[in-house]
Design a protein around this motif. Structure first.
Motif, mmCIF file in Angstrom:
data_model
loop_
_atom_site.group_PDB
_atom_site.id
_atom_site.type_symbol
_atom_site.label_atom_id
_atom_site.label_comp_id
_atom_site.label_asym_id
_atom_site.label_seq_id
_atom_site.Cartn_x
_atom_site.Cartn_y
_atom_site.Cartn_z
ATOM 1 N N LYS A 19 0.893 32.149 -25.640
ATOM 2 C CA LYS A 19 1.620 32.453 -24.349
ATOM 3 C C LYS A 19 2.784 31.875 -23.685
ATOM 4 O O LYS A 19 3.603 31.964 -23.235
ATOM 5 C CB LYS A 19 0.429 32.480 -23.185
ATOM 6 N N GLU A 20 2.417 30.312 -24.056
ATOM 7 C CA GLU A 20 3.355 29.420 -23.693
ATOM 8 C C GLU A 20 4.666 29.017 -24.764
ATOM 9 O O GLU A 20 5.360 28.356 -24.164
ATOM 10 C CB GLU A 20 2.704 27.969 -23.684
ATOM 11 N N THR A 42 -3.426 30.707 -25.854
ATOM 12 C CA THR A 42 -2.651 30.001 -24.844
ATOM 13 C C THR A 42 -1.420 29.493 -25.566
ATOM 14 O O THR A 42 -0.301 29.653 -24.689
ATOM 15 C CB THR A 42 -3.690 28.794 -24.747
#
Ligand code: GDP
Length: 302
Positions: A31-32, A28
């Motif tokens: 991805k960010e 996560t």
């Protein structure tokens, strides 16, 4: 090949909770992340700490990651993730001395960590590769210990040597060696009492057993294996430090990894104890005790 695949699948399954907590969060974050900055490093550090990697291992990993990202002019967080993976393998990959036969494996650890189950699994495992095994019930402190070990000896169809409750553990080891020698056994697995709250007694007891082994079976390789329950996290590390004071811990068997999201403890063990993890338990089934392989472990996590 298919068996190997099966084992890897089991390993993946067993590490699911840790994978969700550790790798899930890393993914996560990756991805960010638009650019690798201080915030990225800080969040990654938090993720490692939350997975019980421990302060020392986390710091070592982060320092190494920063250095490599900088040296390689890495801008992409996905690439940083691959470097992280690589560093984790390197961190856990301690060479293990090869197994030598005949061997006496003294299994130590506090009650409840999965010592008896692990001995049963080890017996089946070595038997399946053609080794002759004898179990030795030297935890004479609890009557239930010998009974439980007897059940495992029946499951694994291996002989067991035991005495009455309260007997001298060194005397049980003496008889175990006698049987092992007369039956041409390769491996004597000794269950010991996990009385860590009385360190002096435990140390005397283990030393006495060790003297009997050295005297009666000098050609045997002696290895002291410490069983730790992964779900106990940092407390497990404290147990390990205490056991290192009472005997020469040659290897760690980390059980119940399937029951925790904090499997990062495998990294903490490497950094803080400098003792290799030999086997890991990822479930209650017989194949759920696997030799530890840093690369496979990290592959299964990512
Ligand atoms: P001992 O007191 O140290 O001898 O512990 P036991 O061998 O009796 O195990 C305690 C409990 O832990 C039992 O219910 C075992 O089935 C369980 N156990 C042992 N190893 C594992 C493992 O790798 N995963 C899981 N989920 N349970 C385990």
């Amino acid at each position: 090949m298919s068996e190997k695949k099966g084992l890897f699948a089991r390993l993946r399954e067993g590490l699911q909770k840790t994978r969700d907590a550790l790798t899930g969060r890393v993914d996560t974050l990756v991805k960010e992340t638009r650019k690798i900055d201080e915030e990225f490093y800080e969040e990654l550090e938090d993720i490692l700490l939350l997975s019980d990697c421990g302060m020392k291992a986390t710091m070592t990993i982060m320092d190494e990651l920063r250095a490599r990202v900088e040296a390689g002019k890495v801008k992409d967080a996905g690439e940083a993730r691959n470097i992280l993976k690589q560093i984790m393998v390197e961190q856990m990959d301690i060479p293990r001395p090869p197994l030598k036969w005949p061997m006496v494996m003294m299994v130590v650890g506090v009650n409840g960590v999965g010592k008896t189950t692990t001995i049963g699994k080890l017996a089946l495992r070595f038997q399946s590769i053609g080794r002759r095994i004898i179990l030795c019930a030297a935890d004479t402190f609890r009557a239930a210990a010998a009974e439980q070990l007897t059940v495992w000896s029946q499951r694994a169809r291996v002989p067991i040597v035991k005495h009455a409750e309260g007997a001298d553990p060194a005397a049980v080891v003496f008889d175990g060696i006698k049987s092992a020698k007369s039956q041409g056994a390769d491996l004597l697995i000794v269950d010991t009492a996990g009385r860590l709250h009385n360190k002096k007694n435990l140390m005397d007891e283990l030393n006495k057993m060790r003297r009997v082994i050295d005297r009666e079976w000098p050609e045997a390789e002696v290895r002291c294996m410490l069983v730790l329950d992964a779900t106990t996290g940092q407390n497990g590390l404290a147990q390990a430090r205490a056991f290192k004071e009472v005997c020469e811990v040659g290897g760690i068997i980390l059980t119940k990894l399937d029951g925790t999201a904090k499997g990062g403890i495998a990294l903490a063990i490497r950094q803080e104890l400098e003792v290799p993890v030999w086997y890991i338990g990822v479930g209650e089934g017989i194949d759920d005790l696997q030799p530890f392989n840093a690369k496979e472990f990290v592959e299964a996590l990512f």
